[in-house]
Design a protein around this motif. Sequence first.
Motif, PDB file in Angstrom:
ATOM      1  N   ASN A 174      95.973  35.050  32.318  1.00 36.33           N
ATOM      2  CA  ASN A 174      94.985  33.995  32.159  1.00 36.33           C
ATOM      3  C   ASN A 174      95.335  33.077  31.000  1.00 36.33           C
ATOM      4  O   ASN A 174      96.164  33.386  30.133  1.00 36.33           O
ATOM      5  CB  ASN A 174      93.567  34.544  32.022  1.00 36.33           C
ATOM      6  N   ASN A 175      94.706  31.934  31.007  1.00 40.86           N
ATOM      7  CA  ASN A 175      94.915  30.906  29.993  1.00 40.86           C
ATOM      8  C   ASN A 175      93.650  30.074  29.949  1.00 40.86           C
ATOM      9  O   ASN A 175      92.674  30.393  30.619  1.00 40.86           O
ATOM     10  CB  ASN A 175      96.138  30.052  30.338  1.00 40.86           C
ATOM     11  N   SER A 207      98.547  37.705  27.985  1.00 40.80           N
ATOM     12  CA  SER A 207      97.125  37.392  28.112  1.00 40.80           C
ATOM     13  C   SER A 207      96.673  37.878  29.487  1.00 40.80           C
ATOM     14  O   SER A 207      96.618  37.119  30.459  1.00 40.80           O
ATOM     15  CB  SER A 207      96.895  35.877  27.966  1.00 40.80           C
ATOM     16  N   TRP A 208      96.359  39.149  29.565  1.00 36.78           N
ATOM     17  CA  TRP A 208      96.121  39.791  30.847  1.00 36.78           C
ATOM     18  C   TRP A 208      94.707  39.575  31.359  1.00 36.78           C
ATOM     19  O   TRP A 208      93.749  39.552  30.594  1.00 36.78           O
ATOM     20  CB  TRP A 208      96.394  41.298  30.749  1.00 36.78           C
ATOM     21  N   ILE A 243      83.631  43.828  37.829  1.00 39.06           N
ATOM     22  CA  ILE A 243      83.706  43.631  36.376  1.00 39.06           C
ATOM     23  C   ILE A 243      85.111  43.141  36.061  1.00 39.06           C
ATOM     24  O   ILE A 243      86.093  43.687  36.574  1.00 39.06           O
ATOM     25  CB  ILE A 243      83.415  44.935  35.619  1.00 39.06           C
ATOM     26  N   ASN A 244      85.211  42.085  35.245  1.00 41.11           N
ATOM     27  CA  ASN A 244      86.545  41.604  34.882  1.00 41.11           C
ATOM     28  C   ASN A 244      86.634  41.289  33.399  1.00 41.11           C
ATOM     29  O   ASN A 244      85.618  41.101  32.726  1.00 41.11           O
ATOM     30  CB  ASN A 244      86.949  40.385  35.732  1.00 41.11           C
ATOM     31  N   TRP A 245      87.866  41.280  32.936  1.00 40.70           N
ATOM     32  CA  TRP A 245      88.156  41.073  31.526  1.00 40.70           C
ATOM     33  C   TRP A 245      89.129  39.906  31.361  1.00 40.70           C
ATOM     34  O   TRP A 245      90.201  39.879  31.984  1.00 40.70           O
ATOM     35  CB  TRP A 245      88.789  42.321  30.919  1.00 40.70           C
ATOM     36  N   ALA A 296      86.876  38.940  26.500  1.00 40.53           N
ATOM     37  CA  ALA A 296      85.508  38.822  26.994  1.00 40.53           C
ATOM     38  C   ALA A 296      85.412  39.497  28.354  1.00 40.53           C
ATOM     39  O   ALA A 296      86.305  39.344  29.197  1.00 40.53           O
ATOM     40  CB  ALA A 296      85.098  37.354  27.107  1.00 40.53           C
ATOM     41  N   SER A 297      84.337  40.249  28.567  1.00 43.98           N
ATOM     42  CA  SER A 297      84.137  40.942  29.842  1.00 43.98           C
ATOM     43  C   SER A 297      82.883  40.394  30.523  1.00 43.98           C
ATOM     44  O   SER A 297      81.904  40.036  29.867  1.00 43.98           O
ATOM     45  CB  SER A 297      84.018  42.448  29.627  1.00 43.98           C
TER      46      SER A 297
END
Length: 369
Positions: A155-156, A177-178, A202-204, A241-242
């Motif tokens: 991610n970015n 940046s996973w 749920i994602n991070w 952030a989740s």
Amino acid sequence: MKLLLSLLTVILILPATAANTDPVKASQDTVIIELNNNSKIVIITKSRADLAALENYDINQMVKDLNAQLSDSVEYMEIQDGKAYVNDDSEVEMKDWKINDDEVRIKLGGVEVDVDPDEMDDWDDNDWEDRKKVTYEADRVDKTTHHFNVDIGLNNWLENGSFPEGNSPYSIKSFGSWYVGLNSTNRTWIGGPLFLEWGLGINWYNWKLEDPDYIIQEGANEIEFNLAPATQSGQKSKLTASYINATVVPMFDFSRGRRKITSIESGGLKIKKYSRKGFRFGLGGYAGYRIGSHTKFVFKEDGNRDKDKESDNFFLENFRYGLRAQIGWKGVELFANFDLNDVFSSNRGPINTNGQNAHLTAMSFGITL
């Protein structure tokens, strides 16, 4: 062979009221075996080739199972999905398994594992050597299916539609940046090639700074990216952030849900691997709510490695929403998420080179397992 994809029904008719009904009319794909004046076995197939494939099946075991289940009050019975009657040396389709109360079933993406603890107690290497492996294709489309999958990617964030400049304090290091998402997904067939994928997950987000010497801190009015003290050498600096997320994606699947299935059975261990066929794509949306966030700064000071970790809201928006694209080919599934709102609350983003609060929007892409 695709024997069980054809219409294969074995019916045992016992002496009862059924004896007064008209017999099944014989045709090119129907075989009637007269056992006696009152009992018959009727085999219906689509072709004679499928009939010949019956040699691979243990018909005796079918009859034994029927005998064990029939009672005086039962006059008609069909063998349904749930048991495999395939000889050990046959490479034909196996039926879906029915799981018992004491078995454990684990489903992850395209893999399903059933474990019977009682049988596994006596399991050894010889059982694995004698395992039964079958590969076949399933054409049946269920109205709604459920599965659990995992999104793994990078991610970015974008500033005014482009990545922040490399010398920007909040420039992100893409590799490292996973993005990770755990999703409980339903797939509903609408009609033709159209399906609807919907569910919760749920994602991070993990945003890792390009320059690890910057510390992410919550300032008085906005999020700040400040240089670490001269005595500290930054090794890693990131914001995580989740979110709990709801997703709805209409999908066009031109194989119409057909799947290639590999089944392996060894003692109390049963493994199924599902692989989709053909090309598919979809575009939908998602909405989520933030459930946690923290920063981590890893550094060296006086030759010693140390880290600071802080949990707070860091002016992050509690709600997020955006667009999700999915595309797949056979066993490969790719995804891309694009947030439509800012990562940080209004006028709370970092100060950019123009002296204004930067508007940063999150994006992620990767593979779905």
